[in-house]
Design a protein around this motif. Structure first.
Motif, PDB file in Angstrom:
ATOM      1  N   THR A  20       0.766  -1.468   0.061  1.00 37.82           N
ATOM      2  CA  THR A  20       0.041   0.050  -0.081  1.00 37.82           C
ATOM      3  C   THR A  20       0.739   1.537  -0.466  1.00 37.82           C
ATOM      4  OG1 THR A  20      -1.541  -1.190   1.397  1.00 37.82           O
ATOM      5  CG2 THR A  20      -1.360   0.710   1.613  1.00 37.82           C
ATOM      6  N   HIS A  21       0.702   2.067  -0.906  1.00 40.28           N
ATOM      7  CA  HIS A  21       1.076   3.169  -0.916  1.00 40.28           C
ATOM      8  C   HIS A  21       1.795   3.830   0.047  1.00 40.28           C
ATOM      9  CE1 HIS A  21       3.048   6.766  -3.410  1.00 40.28           C
ATOM     10  NE2 HIS A  21       2.334   7.555  -2.899  1.00 40.28           N
ATOM     11  N   GLY A  22       0.061   4.306   0.863  1.00 41.94           N
ATOM     12  CA  GLY A  22       1.007   5.431   1.439  1.00 41.94           C
ATOM     13  C   GLY A  22       1.772   4.867   3.311  1.00 41.94           C
ATOM     14  N   GLU A  23       1.793   3.549   2.970  1.00 38.52           N
ATOM     15  CA  GLU A  23       2.353   2.807   4.188  1.00 38.52           C
ATOM     16  C   GLU A  23       3.710   2.583   3.815  1.00 38.52           C
ATOM     17  OE1 GLU A  23       0.349  -0.883   4.835  1.00 38.52           O
ATOM     18  OE2 GLU A  23      -1.592  -0.107   6.378  1.00 38.52           O
ATOM     19  N   GLY A  24       3.947   2.957   2.474  1.00 40.72           N
ATOM     20  CA  GLY A  24       5.092   2.743   1.887  1.00 40.72           C
ATOM     21  C   GLY A  24       5.949   4.197   2.473  1.00 40.72           C
ATOM     22  N   LEU A  25       5.075   4.756   2.378  1.00 43.46           N
ATOM     23  CA  LEU A  25       5.980   6.290   2.380  1.00 43.46           C
ATOM     24  C   LEU A  25       6.267   6.849   3.796  1.00 43.46           C
ATOM     25  CD1 LEU A  25       3.080   8.345  -0.547  1.00 43.46           C
ATOM     26  CD2 LEU A  25       5.870   7.769  -0.490  1.00 43.46           C
ATOM     27  N   ALA A  26       5.373   5.921   4.848  1.00 45.83           N
ATOM     28  CA  ALA A  26       5.429   6.818   6.178  1.00 45.83           C
ATOM     29  C   ALA A  26       6.688   6.421   6.640  1.00 45.83           C
ATOM     30  CB  ALA A  26       4.461   5.995   6.298  1.00 45.83           C
ATOM     31  N   ILE A  27       6.166   4.724   6.201  1.00 46.24           N
ATOM     32  CA  ILE A  27       7.854   3.652   6.504  1.00 46.24           C
ATOM     33  C   ILE A  27       9.297   4.559   6.423  1.00 46.24           C
ATOM     34  CG2 ILE A  27       9.386   1.855   6.440  1.00 46.24           C
ATOM     35  CD1 ILE A  27       6.241   0.156   5.552  1.00 46.24           C
ATOM     36  N   ILE A  28       9.145   4.869   4.873  1.00 48.82           N
ATOM     37  CA  ILE A  28      10.232   5.886   4.729  1.00 48.82           C
ATOM     38  C   ILE A  28      10.692   7.523   5.041  1.00 48.82           C
ATOM     39  CG2 ILE A  28      11.413   6.953   2.131  1.00 48.82           C
ATOM     40  CD1 ILE A  28      10.640   4.338   0.706  1.00 48.82           C
ATOM     41  N   THR A  29       9.735   7.427   5.243  1.00 44.69           N
ATOM     42  CA  THR A  29       9.522   9.441   5.218  1.00 44.69           C
ATOM     43  C   THR A  29      10.794  10.057   6.317  1.00 44.69           C
ATOM     44  OG1 THR A  29       7.208   9.833   4.189  1.00 44.69           O
ATOM     45  CG2 THR A  29       8.257  11.239   5.995  1.00 44.69           C
ATOM     46  N   PRO A  30      10.262   8.952   7.674  1.00 46.11           N
ATOM     47  CA  PRO A  30      11.166   9.705   8.439  1.00 46.11           C
ATOM     48  C   PRO A  30      12.830   9.542   8.593  1.00 46.11           C
ATOM     49  CG  PRO A  30      10.029   8.351   9.653  1.00 46.11           C
ATOM     50  CD  PRO A  30       9.330   8.273   7.795  1.00 46.11           C
ATOM     51  N   PHE A  55       4.151  10.226  14.877  1.00 48.27           N
ATOM     52  CA  PHE A  55       2.430  10.274  14.119  1.00 48.27           C
ATOM     53  C   PHE A  55       1.794   9.245  13.507  1.00 48.27           C
ATOM     54  CE2 PHE A  55      -0.843  11.001  11.170  1.00 48.27           C
ATOM     55  CZ  PHE A  55      -1.697  11.738  11.808  1.00 48.27           C
ATOM     56  N   PHE A  56       2.633   8.510  12.520  1.00 46.70           N
ATOM     57  CA  PHE A  56       2.112   7.522  12.025  1.00 46.70           C
ATOM     58  C   PHE A  56       2.191   5.968  12.623  1.00 46.70           C
ATOM     59  CE2 PHE A  56       4.554   9.480   8.014  1.00 46.70           C
ATOM     60  CZ  PHE A  56       3.700  10.409   7.605  1.00 46.70           C
ATOM     61  N   GLU A  57       3.272   5.931  13.338  1.00 48.04           N
ATOM     62  CA  GLU A  57       3.118   4.844  14.267  1.00 48.04           C
ATOM     63  C   GLU A  57       1.802   4.885  14.703  1.00 48.04           C
ATOM     64  OE1 GLU A  57       5.510   4.648  17.501  1.00 48.04           O
ATOM     65  OE2 GLU A  57       6.102   2.110  16.598  1.00 48.04           O
ATOM     66  N   SER A  58       0.520   6.074  15.450  1.00 50.32           N
ATOM     67  CA  SER A  58      -0.205   5.687  16.943  1.00 50.32           C
ATOM     68  C   SER A  58      -1.451   6.027  15.502  1.00 50.32           C
ATOM     69  CB  SER A  58      -0.114   7.469  16.732  1.00 50.32           C
ATOM     70  OG  SER A  58      -0.638   8.627  15.864  1.00 50.32           O
ATOM     71  N   ILE A  59      -1.655   6.186  14.307  1.00 55.04           N
ATOM     72  CA  ILE A  59      -2.956   6.250  13.238  1.00 55.04           C
ATOM     73  C   ILE A  59      -2.937   4.441  12.580  1.00 55.04           C
ATOM     74  CG2 ILE A  59      -2.494   8.466  13.141  1.00 55.04           C
ATOM     75  CD1 ILE A  59      -2.162   8.244   9.881  1.00 55.04           C
ATOM     76  N   GLY A  60      -1.964   3.544  13.044  1.00 56.15           N
ATOM     77  CA  GLY A  60      -1.956   2.455  12.931  1.00 56.15           C
ATOM     78  C   GLY A  60      -0.682   1.728  11.980  1.00 56.15           C
ATOM     79  N   ILE A  61       0.126   2.742  11.538  1.00 58.42           N
ATOM     80  CA  ILE A  61       0.902   2.356  10.152  1.00 58.42           C
ATOM     81  C   ILE A  61       1.753   1.161  10.500  1.00 58.42           C
ATOM     82  CG2 ILE A  61       1.720   2.501   8.576  1.00 58.42           C
ATOM     83  CD1 ILE A  61       0.430   5.369   7.918  1.00 58.42           C
ATOM     84  N   PRO A  62       2.230   0.224  10.034  1.00 56.31           N
ATOM     85  CA  PRO A  62       2.852  -0.119  10.731  1.00 56.31           C
ATOM     86  C   PRO A  62       4.613   0.123   9.520  1.00 56.31           C
ATOM     87  CG  PRO A  62       1.717  -1.038   8.091  1.00 56.31           C
ATOM     88  CD  PRO A  62       1.249  -0.185   8.615  1.00 56.31           C
ATOM     89  N   MET A  63       5.522  -0.075  11.158  1.00 58.45           N
ATOM     90  CA  MET A  63       6.442   0.915  10.692  1.00 58.45           C
ATOM     91  C   MET A  63       7.505   1.115  10.005  1.00 58.45           C
ATOM     92  SD  MET A  63       4.956   4.056  10.450  1.00 58.45           S
ATOM     93  CE  MET A  63       6.767   5.227  10.582  1.00 58.45           C
ATOM     94  N   HIS A  64       7.784  -0.614  10.201  1.00 54.11           N
ATOM     95  CA  HIS A  64       9.322  -1.006   9.167  1.00 54.11           C
ATOM     96  C   HIS A  64       8.326  -2.168   8.290  1.00 54.11           C
ATOM     97  CE1 HIS A  64      11.255  -0.343  12.953  1.00 54.11           C
ATOM     98  NE2 HIS A  64      10.610  -1.122  13.380  1.00 54.11           N
ATOM     99  N   LEU A  65       9.589  -2.176   6.840  1.00 53.81           N
ATOM    100  CA  LEU A  65       9.666  -3.142   5.703  1.00 53.81           C
ATOM    101  C   LEU A  65       9.264  -4.272   6.309  1.00 53.81           C
ATOM    102  CD1 LEU A  65      12.306  -1.388   3.506  1.00 53.81           C
ATOM    103  CD2 LEU A  65      10.015  -0.893   3.994  1.00 53.81           C
TER     104      LEU A  65
END
Ligand code: NZQ
Ligand code: ZN
Length: 387
Positions: A279-289, A334-344
């Motif tokens: 999912t595009h948005g998840e990939g972005l959330a992981i990469i951005t920080p 923030f990304f983690e708090s809205i439930g996004i998996p934060m590791h590839l």
């Protein structure tokens, strides 16, 4: 401030039940319609039946089954064939960004005699495209208000952002009630995608006070409203605000007069979703920080300070690098708090193809020209840090 040349010809019709105006809008364009949609969410919503009822006097041909990360083969190719065989006048795209993006590529391919990939890969410039009307059902990409479509070609691991002013929708219908059924996962991913669209424009060399203010407000609004949508999926005001935040996010209106940033996170994410269909948005959330940490330097730190102070309210009296690092941590949290998996690894990506993906990005995305240039070794390091 840089020169610019800007025009968005898309009409936005926004609010509850605005699709009652659909027949009037469509009648001004044509009678033969290619109705495009995805895997069935519009049927569950009742939107499919409503569209068919509203357009009962039109001739409708359907292309269904458009997948997330829409595929050139079969969806774009099938759509182009249907348009040509049926002499279609207008495409009506109903769904999320993937349906819209696929429809844009179809619109250009329908007016081209050769292989549509020539257009998507920028080998040939389109001379014409079919008009597109859409009913967007997922707040994320901003495809309803921009002239881009992102198309994947599985066999070559390509995912290309295809842009052409011919591809602006003629009219986009935005009814926030159609986003009430969007899952928590897709709501969070949509928020991360739209936030990243703003971040990609914010982190550049030359920006204006006006644009910074717009973008900081856009980021804050997305964070507040996404949380509300997750708590109560039928909160109309929150869904409506999030929808408009996303619409503005990708059409460049936020960065008129700014210098180019090169959109590095998107360049890198395209490889992740091309190789692994994530999912595009998840990939972005992981990469951005991880990208933020990688590019933090004396050249970039002042932008991080502004971002940290104005978006997250970090104390401006602190040391610049302390503010910058806190801002990056806040982005991650923030990304983690809205439930996004934060590791590839959480989305099924391990280290095995990192070098191959980094090479692909370095060859195809032009990130050596980004505000903070990225070469193959930088890209590999960001992917590795994201594992
Ligand atoms: O296929 P259906 O059944 O419709 O289900 C979809 C899909 O499974 C579902 N969905 C959509 N609306 C729904 C819903 N489920 C319940 N209720 C609803 N109202 O959500 C899933 C994901 O849909 P998708 O269209 O893939 O999501 P999104 O809108 O986030 O689009 C992602 C695609 O857009 C591209 C991405 O790369 C990705 O391919 N992007 C397009 C951009 C553009 N055109 O400017 C910019 C972005 O950076 C982005 O790259
Ligand atoms: Zn995006």
């Amino acid at each position: 401030m840089q020169n610019f040349n800007y025009q968005t010809p898309t009409r936005l019709i926004f609010g509850k039940d605005v699709i009652r105006k659909l027949p009037e809008v469509m009648a001004s364009i044509g009678k033969k319609v290619l109705l495009t949609y995805g895997g069935g969410s519009i049927k569950k919503l009742g939107l499919y039946d409503r569209v068919k009822e509203l357009l009962k006097d039109f001739e409708i041909i359907e292309l269904s089954g458009i997948q997330p990360n829409p595929k050139y083969d079969p969806s774009v190719l099938d759509g182009v064939r249907l348009c040509k065989e049926n002499d279609i006048d207008v495409i009506l795209a109903v769904g999320g960004g993937s349906v819209l993006d696929c429809s844009k590529a179809i619109a250009a391919g329908a007016k081209y005699d050769g292989d549509p990939w020539d257009l998507i890969s920028y080998k040939v410039k389109a001379k014409a495209a079919l008009p597109i009307v859409d009913i967007i059902t997922l707040a994320a990409t901003g495809s309803e208000y921009d002239c881009g479509g992102v198309i994947s070609r599985t066999e070559t691991n390509d995912k290309i952002g295809y842009m052409d002013p011919l591809l602006y929708p003629v009219c986009s219908f935005l009814d926030p009630t159609y986003t009430f059924t969007v899952s928590k996962k897709q709501t969070a991913a949509g928020c991360a995608d739209a936030m990243n669209h703003i971040i990609e424009q914010y982190f550049c060399e030359d920006s204006t006070l006006l644009n910074d203010g717009f973008m900081e407000a856009g980021l804050k609004s997305l964070m507040v409203n996404a949380r509300k949508c997750l708590e109560d999926p039928e909160d109309y005001t929150a869904r409506a605000e999030m929808m408009l935040d996303c619409t503005y996010g990708c059409n460049a209106i936020y960065s008129l007069g700014n210098s180019q940033s090169g959109w590095p996170c998107h360049g890198m994410e395209h490889a992740l979703s091309a190789y692994y269909d994530i999912t595009h948005g998840e990939g972005l959330a992981i990469i951005t920080p991880r990208w933020m940490k990688h590019i933090l330097s004396d050249k970039t730190v002042s932008r991080f300070v502004k971002y940290g102070v104005n978006v997250f309210g970090i104390d401006s009296a602190l040391d610049d690098y302390e503010i910058a690092n806190k801002a990056i941590d806040e982005t991650y949290s923030f990304f983690e708090s809205i439930g996004i998996p934060m590791h590839l690894k959480d989305v099924g990506i391990d280290e095995s193809r990192i070098d191959e993906m980094a090479h692909h990005v370095a060859e195809n995305e032009g990130l050596e020209n980004a505000w903070s240039p990225l070469y193959e070794n930088d890209i590999a390091a960001i992917f590795t840090a994201s594992l």
